[in-house]
Design a protein around this motif. Structure first.
Motif, mmCIF file in Angstrom:
data_model
loop_
_atom_site.group_PDB
_atom_site.id
_atom_site.type_symbol
_atom_site.label_atom_id
_atom_site.label_comp_id
_atom_site.label_asym_id
_atom_site.label_seq_id
_atom_site.Cartn_x
_atom_site.Cartn_y
_atom_site.Cartn_z
ATOM 1 N N GLN A 115 1.374 2.009 -3.540
ATOM 2 C CA GLN A 115 0.106 2.366 -4.150
ATOM 3 C C GLN A 115 -0.315 3.790 -3.807
ATOM 4 O OE1 GLN A 115 -2.511 -0.650 -2.640
ATOM 5 N NE2 GLN A 115 -1.401 -2.344 -3.635
ATOM 6 N N ALA A 116 0.097 4.258 -2.616
ATOM 7 C CA ALA A 116 -0.309 5.603 -2.185
ATOM 8 C C ALA A 116 0.469 6.711 -2.881
ATOM 9 C CB ALA A 116 -0.126 5.718 -0.670
ATOM 10 N N LYS A 175 -1.891 14.837 -1.108
ATOM 11 C CA LYS A 175 -2.592 13.566 -1.291
ATOM 12 C C LYS A 175 -3.327 13.158 -0.016
ATOM 13 C CE LYS A 175 -3.604 9.713 -3.495
ATOM 14 N NZ LYS A 175 -4.512 9.678 -4.647
ATOM 15 N N VAL A 188 0.817 -1.210 0.000
ATOM 16 C CA VAL A 188 0.000 0.000 0.000
ATOM 17 C C VAL A 188 0.856 1.266 0.000
ATOM 18 C CG1 VAL A 188 -0.199 0.175 2.517
ATOM 19 C CG2 VAL A 188 -2.024 1.076 1.058
ATOM 20 N N GLN A 226 -4.038 3.960 2.578
ATOM 21 C CA GLN A 226 -3.156 4.875 1.846
ATOM 22 C C GLN A 226 -2.816 6.100 2.693
ATOM 23 O OE1 GLN A 226 -4.230 5.831 -2.181
ATOM 24 N NE2 GLN A 226 -4.881 3.734 -2.669
ATOM 25 N N GLU A 227 -3.811 6.587 3.434
ATOM 26 C CA GLU A 227 -3.554 7.745 4.303
ATOM 27 C C GLU A 227 -2.534 7.384 5.387
ATOM 28 O OE1 GLU A 227 -5.777 10.689 7.486
ATOM 29 O OE2 GLU A 227 -6.998 9.371 6.221
ATOM 30 N N GLN A 234 -9.416 1.178 1.808
ATOM 31 C CA GLN A 234 -8.307 1.531 0.918
ATOM 32 C C GLN A 234 -7.838 2.957 1.162
ATOM 33 O OE1 GLN A 234 -9.956 0.688 -2.962
ATOM 34 N NE2 GLN A 234 -9.258 -1.454 -2.941
#
Length: 368
Positions: free
Chosen positions: A159-160, A181, A156, A217-218, A213
Motif C-alpha cells: 500500500q505504501a 514518499k 501495508v 506506511q512510513e 495509516q
C-alpha cells in the motif's frame, strides 16, 4: 503387626508436565483392608532436575534500498542478512522420579479404614488426609514466542508503494521515490496534528485512523532502506539425573548453536550450557536425648530426610540460575511408627512432600 519389607522393583521414570507454577497431580486412595491383608505399597522418589531454557532468535534482513539509506535518511542500515541466538531466560525445577530401590510395603492393621494417598507415580502424598493435594511451588517457565511478520511482509508494504515506484526499473529511482514518499507522509502527519491539512479528519477517531495509516506506511518505506529485525523465542526442557554420590563438577545439559539455536548436549555445533550440582548437606538420622541415633520403628512408615545441593546453570561467563534445592538421594530414610495412624481414639495424619518423600506435617486428626 507385620514388619515393613523393602521390595526391589524396576519402575518407569516419570517426568512432571512442564509449564505449571505449582506441581499438580492426581492421587489415588489405597485403603488398608482385610482383602489386601492391610498391606499398602508405595515408592519413595529420588530427585532429578528439569532445566528449561529460553533462547531468542534474531533474524536481520537488509532492505531493498540499503545502499541509499545514508544518502536519503542519514542512517546506517542493516548491510547483510544474519541470524543470531542468545539465551534470555532459564529455569531449573526439581522433579521426582521413581527410586527403584525404595519401594515399601507397610501394614496398617487395627485402624478404621486407614489409607494412603499416592500420586500417579505411586509416591506417597498423605496418610489419612485425602484433602491434602501435595502441591509444590515451582518457578514459572518462560514462554515460547513465535516470529511475527515484519512490516515488509504485511499488506501495508504494498500500500505504501506509489505507482511510479512499482513501474520504475531503476533501483536508484525507486529509492528516490520512496524517500520522497517518506517526507511527504511526515509533512501530512504534521499538518493533520497542527490542524492545517486540506482535508482534516472529521473527528478524533478518524484522526487516529489517519495517523496510524501514515505511521504504518512510513515504517514500511523506512524498512526498505534500513532493513528489518525479526525475533522469536524458542523454549526447550532438558532432564538431568542426579547421581547418589554427587555429580561431576559440571555437565553439559544443552548447547546453543549459531544456526539451530538450542540443541542437545551431544551436538557439538553449539556452545555448551553447563549445569553444576554441588552437594551441600547430607540428611541425617534423628537422635534421642542422649545423642544416639534412633532405631527405625518396627514396621515404620518410611519417609526421606533429604539433603541439599546448590544447582548452577551457566552459559559462557553468564550465570543463569544459582539456587539451593532439597535432594532426596542426598538424604536418609527413616520411619514413623505405624500405630499412630491406626489409633482408634486419636489417629494421626501425615503430609509428604511428593518430590522428595520428606515429611511436611504430622498431626492428630481432630473431631473423630
Amino acid at each position: 503387626m507385620t514388619y515393613m519389607k523393602k521390595i526391589l522393583t524396576i519402575l518407569a521414570v516419570g517426568i512432571m508436565a512442564a509449564g505449571q507454577v505449582a506441581f499438580a497431580q492426581s492421587t489415588s486412595k489405597l485403603t488398608a483392608t482385610k482383602a489386601n491383608e492391610y498391606g499398602l505399597i508405595y515408592t519413595l522418589p529420588r530427585t532429578a532436575f528439569e532445566v528449561t531454557i529460553a533462547a531468542e532468535k534474531t533474524v536481520k534482513t537488509p532492505g531493498e534500498f540499503y545502499q541509499y539509506a545514508k544518502k536519503y535518511l542519514s542512517t546506517d542500515p542493516i548491510l547483510k542478512s544474519s541470524t543470531s541466538w542468545k539465551v534470555v531466560d532459564a529455569v531449573v525445577n526439581p522433579i521426582g522420579i521413581a527410586d527403584e530401590s525404595e519401594q515399601y510395603l507397610v501394614t496398617l492393621k487395627g485402624g478404621q479404614g486407614t489409607y494412603i494417598s499416592v500420586n500417579d507415580k505411586n509416591f506417597p502424598v498423605s496418610i489419612n488426609d485425602e484433602s491434602y493435594s501435595g502441591e509444590v511451588d515451582l518457578t514459572p517457565l518462560p514462554k515460547a514466542v513465535e516470529a511475527q511478520p515484519t512490516v515488509l511482509q504485511k499488506p501495508v508494504a504494498q500500500q505504501a508503494m506509489t505507482p511510479e515506484m512499482i513501474q520504475s526499473k531503476s533501483s536508484a529511482k525507486r529509492a528516490e521515490l520512496a524517500a520522497a514518499k517518506i517526507y511527504e507522509l511526515r509533512t501530512n502527519r504534521n499538518e493533520i496534528i497542527a490542524g492545517q491539512a486540506d482535508a482534516m479528519p472529521s473527528d478524533g477517531a478518524a484522526m487516529k485512523l489517519a495517523l496510524d495509516q501514515i505511521t504504518a506506511q512510513e515504517e514500511a518505506l523506512t524498512a526498505m532502506f534500513l532493513g528489518t529485525v525479526q525475533t522469536s523465542v524458542e523454549v526447550r526442557t532438558f532432564t538431568v539425573s542426579v547421581p547418589d554420590d554427587g555429580a561431576p563438577d559440571r555437565v553439559v545439559v544443552a548447547r546453543l548453536s549459531v544456526l539451530d539455536g538450542l540443541v542437545d548436549a551431544t551436538d557439538l555445533s553449539g556452545d555448551p550450557i553447563y549445569l553444576s550440582i554441588k552437594p551441600l548437606t547430607q540428611g541425617k538420622l534423628p537422635v534421642n536425648e542422649k545423642g544416639e541415633v534412633k532405631k527405625f520403628p518396627k514396621g515404620g512408615v518410611a519417609y526421606r530426610i533429604p539433603g541439599t545441593a546448590e544447582v548452577t546453570l551457566q552459559v559462557g561467563n553468564k550465570v543463569l540460575v544459582d539456587k539451593e534445592f532439597d535432594v532426596a538421594q542426598y538424604g536418609v530414610v527413616f520411619g514413623v511408627d505405624p500405630s499412630v495412624f491406626t489409633n482408634k481414639k486419636a489417629p494421626s495424619y501425615l503430609h509428604f512432600n511428593p518430590l522428595t518423600g520428606a515429611i511436611r506435617e504430622l498431626g492428630v486428626i481432630e473431631n473423630q
